[in-house]
Design an enzyme around this catalytic site. Structure first.
Site, short mmCIF file in Angstrom:
data_model
loop_
_atom_site.label_atom_id
_atom_site.label_comp_id
_atom_site.label_asym_id
_atom_site.label_seq_id
_atom_site.Cartn_x
_atom_site.Cartn_y
_atom_site.Cartn_z
N TYR A 65 0.88 -1.18 0.00
CA TYR A 65 0.00 0.00 0.00
C TYR A 65 0.91 1.22 0.00
CZ TYR A 65 -4.02 -2.89 1.45
OH TYR A 65 -5.01 -3.82 1.53
N PHE A 221 -12.95 -4.44 0.61
CA PHE A 221 -13.79 -3.77 -0.39
C PHE A 221 -15.27 -3.83 0.00
CE2 PHE A 221 -10.92 -4.20 -4.42
CZ PHE A 221 -10.05 -3.30 -3.85
N LEU A 223 -17.15 -1.68 1.22
CA LEU A 223 -17.86 -0.47 0.81
C LEU A 223 -17.50 -0.07 -0.61
CD1 LEU A 223 -17.42 1.65 4.06
CD2 LEU A 223 -19.30 0.13 3.44
N PRO A 228 -21.20 1.71 -5.08
CA PRO A 228 -21.60 2.19 -6.42
C PRO A 228 -22.84 1.49 -6.97
CG PRO A 228 -19.24 1.82 -6.31
CD PRO A 228 -19.81 1.22 -5.07
#
Length: 292
Positions: A65, A221, A223, A228
């Site tokens: 990350y 993931f 959210l 969408p």
């Protein structure tokens, strides 16, 4: 504030880890495309400090990350670490300068990643490490053997797996003690799919195995992929309780199974505070039936 109880990781081992049932995923504490520095470094550090103050004691990170951005932020914000803080990292992938995600999963790669995590987090042992399966490349069993070998050496306390299929999870369980599973899972996206991050395996396909074996499922993931899609049922529950759809998603995860440990991530302190409040929401059986 965190009133959804606790969950125990590796409960049958000599070194179980008990954490509050709302963690924090640090992936969003990076730049655009999960690459480079967060545009507001002071706010990123503030989120991490606030998380621990609020009772969050499970923090998910990875040395790819950024790269290494979230590990360095965790060290700067939280070191020396509290005795009940579990820092969970991932290995098995790396990044290219074009921001693409590529496998980094040979035994030598995995050892290099573990050493890097130990160095950047300034720790002697990683409490929990997920081996992240990348699509199409590498020998799963060879990689898992390397993970369990490093556990025997004391570099890793507990081994978990990420982005695994049902067959891969069952194979891993036969090979050694699997502490946790980190798969994609959210209300509107529960099953396998293809995305720009590559093939992703869903939590719905492995949740029953996790429950049967007392293995926490850590959804990633939850959210990012769900919101969408704007599931109208989530919108109705949000309206019913005068909460946001994000909060309704987190509440659904917390109620879906006691073996789910959500780690919603955000790059904004305001949104982090809103996510924390989702742990206070009580959904009824009728709500959950409606959402199913």
């Amino acid at each position: 504030m965190l009133n959804k109880g606790t969950i125990t990781i590796a409960g049958k081992s000599e070194n179980p880890l008990t954490v509050n049932r709302l963690g924090y995923g640090t992936m969003r504490l990076t730049g655009e495309g999960i690459y480079g520095e967060h545009p507001n470094r002071p706010e990123a550090l503030q989120i991490l400090k606030r998380a621990v103050e609020a009772g969050v004691n499970f923090i998910d990170t990875a040395d790819y990350y950024g790269e290494d951005v979230t590990n360095r932020l965790i060290y700067e914000a939280l070191y020396p670490y509290g005795g009940d803080l579990v820092i969970c990292t991932k290995v098995g992938a790396t990044r290219k300068p074009d921001k693409s995600w590529i496998p980094f999963n040979t035994p030598e790669n995995l050892r290099s990643s573990i050493e890097n995590n130990l160095r950047t987090l300034k720790i002697e042992q990683v409490s929990l490490v997920h081996f992240r399966v990348m699509p199409g490349v590498g020998d799963f069993e060879e990689s898992m053997e390397a993970m369990f070998q490093m556990q025997q050496e004391g570099k890793i306390l507990h081994v978990g797996v990420s982005n695994v299929s049902r067959d891969q999870l069952e194979t891993a369980i036969k090979m050694g003690p699997v502490a946790t599973v980190e798969n994609m899972y959210g209300h509107a996206q529960r099953n396998s799919m293809k995305s720009h991050y590559g093939d992703t395996n869903g939590g719905a396909e492995v949740l029953d195995i996790c429950e049967a074996n007392g293995i926490p499922l850590v959804p990633y993931f939850s959210l990012f992929m769900s919101m969408p899609k704007k599931d109208t049922r989530i919108a109705e529950i949000a309206k019913k309780y005068a909460i946001s759809e994000v909060q309704a998603n987190i509440a659904w995860l917390l109620h879906r199974s006691p073996w789910i440990l959500p780690i919603p991530g955000t790059s904004a302190l305001k949104h982090f505070e809103e996510n924390l409040k989702a742990a206070e929401i009580e959904l009824t059986k009728e709500d959950m039936d409606f959402l199913e």
